[in-house]
Design an enzyme around this catalytic site. Sequence first.
Site, PDB file in Angstrom:
ATOM      1  N   SER A  65       5.884  -5.289   4.303  1.00 16.04           N
ATOM      2  CA  SER A  65       4.870  -6.269   4.579  1.00 16.04           C
ATOM      3  C   SER A  65       4.766  -6.466   6.051  1.00 16.04           C
ATOM      4  O   SER A  65       5.551  -6.922   6.650  1.00 16.04           O
ATOM      5  CB  SER A  65       5.354  -7.657   3.861  1.00 16.04           C
ATOM      6  OG  SER A  65       4.672  -8.609   4.324  1.00 16.04           O
ATOM      7  N   GLU A  97      -3.147 -10.588   8.434  1.00 13.65           N
ATOM      8  CA  GLU A  97      -3.915 -11.459   8.031  1.00 13.65           C
ATOM      9  C   GLU A  97      -3.321 -13.064   7.977  1.00 13.65           C
ATOM     10  O   GLU A  97      -4.072 -13.785   8.459  1.00 13.65           O
ATOM     11  CB  GLU A  97      -4.244 -11.300   6.529  1.00 13.65           C
ATOM     12  CG  GLU A  97      -5.057 -10.025   6.478  1.00 13.65           C
ATOM     13  CD  GLU A  97      -6.485 -10.137   6.481  1.00 13.65           C
ATOM     14  OE1 GLU A  97      -6.893 -11.250   7.219  1.00 13.65           O
ATOM     15  OE2 GLU A  97      -7.294  -9.214   5.948  1.00 13.65           O
ATOM     16  N   ASN A 110       3.040  -8.910   7.146  1.00 15.94           N
ATOM     17  CA  ASN A 110       3.244 -10.342   7.525  1.00 15.94           C
ATOM     18  C   ASN A 110       4.765 -10.843   7.742  1.00 15.94           C
ATOM     19  O   ASN A 110       5.070 -11.514   8.768  1.00 15.94           O
ATOM     20  CB  ASN A 110       2.433 -11.301   6.438  1.00 15.94           C
ATOM     21  CG  ASN A 110       0.993 -11.271   6.418  1.00 15.94           C
ATOM     22  OD1 ASN A 110       0.508 -11.919   7.438  1.00 15.94           O
ATOM     23  ND2 ASN A 110       0.501 -10.204   5.557  1.00 15.94           N
ATOM     24  N   SER A 138       0.664  -1.174  -0.117  1.00 13.63           N
ATOM     25  CA  SER A 138       0.176   0.196   0.093  1.00 13.63           C
ATOM     26  C   SER A 138       0.800   1.317  -0.132  1.00 13.63           C
ATOM     27  O   SER A 138       0.499   2.456  -0.592  1.00 13.63           O
ATOM     28  CB  SER A 138      -0.924   0.088   1.145  1.00 13.63           C
ATOM     29  OG  SER A 138      -0.416  -0.401   2.356  1.00 13.63           O
ATOM     30  N   LYS A 197      -0.308 -16.515   0.419  1.00 11.93           N
ATOM     31  CA  LYS A 197       1.143 -15.822   0.508  1.00 11.93           C
ATOM     32  C   LYS A 197       1.402 -15.164   1.676  1.00 11.93           C
ATOM     33  O   LYS A 197       2.471 -14.821   2.100  1.00 11.93           O
ATOM     34  CB  LYS A 197       1.264 -14.845  -0.729  1.00 11.93           C
ATOM     35  CG  LYS A 197       0.165 -13.807  -0.918  1.00 11.93           C
ATOM     36  CD  LYS A 197       0.625 -12.336  -0.031  1.00 11.93           C
ATOM     37  CE  LYS A 197      -0.610 -11.544  -0.054  1.00 11.93           C
ATOM     38  NZ  LYS A 197      -0.086 -10.408   0.518  1.00 11.93           N
TER      39      LYS A 197
END
Length: 331
Positions: free
Chosen positions: A253, A281, A255, A139, A190
């Site tokens: 990222s 997530e 994650n 983003s 992913k």
Amino acid sequence: MARAAVLGAGSWGTAFAKVLVEAGTEVTMWARRPEVAKVLATEHRNPWYLPEIPLPPMAATDDAAVALDGADIVVLAVPSQSLRANLAAWKDLIPADATLLNLAKGIETGTLLRMSQVIAEVTGADTSRIAVLSGPNLSHEIAAGQPAATVVACSDVARAEAVQHACATGYFRPYTNTDVIGCEIGGACKNVIALACGIASGMGLGDNSIATLITRGLAEIIRLGVAVGAEPVTFAGLAGVGDLVATCTSPLSRNRSFGHALGAGGTMETALEATHGQVVEGVKSCTSVRALAAAHGVEMPLTNAVHQVCHEGLSAAEAVGQLQGRRLKSE
């Protein structure tokens, strides 16, 4: 001019709203908190999620009915595990022929449904109205106008093309695809593999280890995708390997950052601090993806290891030993 309602004012919802406006689409954003909506509408910025990015003028509200009024495209930009509850509140406000475009990536806990299936179940919308957007789309980079591409997947080609034109800019290039299942499986899985890569980097492991995890992670994703009806070629594209590489390697990222904190010896609580409290997530998806794989008889050792580290107390070092000690076989 197309009109879009963007429901969700997190980092990706805000960045995608910016893309839509700069593509010539009329946008109204919905934010859960009134103070967020007010700042978006009056100061054209989002200091909570994209503090350094100036936004183009757009309408914003905390009233979903106002945002959805007359929308041609309804962009769902809330976390995957809260999508159902939000949709239940919004379903009667959604225009009858609007395209429902989902941005969240995950498999719903308990039901093991993909997000498009959740949307269809809650709203009663025909699947031809439901689209997903997936690709290497961090983003902050998109909001900064850095060149990137994405995939708009929908079984109705005309709707996919309408969304494509609504979000195409000089820096954001959308492609169309009809493989909704493949794009959703790639997007959900992913995040889990990115957690594994983050854990490895936090342990001080190098590029060979990361490349191995990405490659074997992709093999897991393809196995599951094919088992649930995806087209294998999708995973060679932007919504597959493209999204996987970006999420597994970038410090932007969430994650990967969360995994890095775990690999460096942090707890689940301190790892969350590394993502500034934003939704990660993959932490929940690792459990639901593992369960979906089990339901289809698909082996996903990396996903299983991530679940064990996040939820069963397995140490990162034990996870590496477990993976490296698996029986030898052909690739």
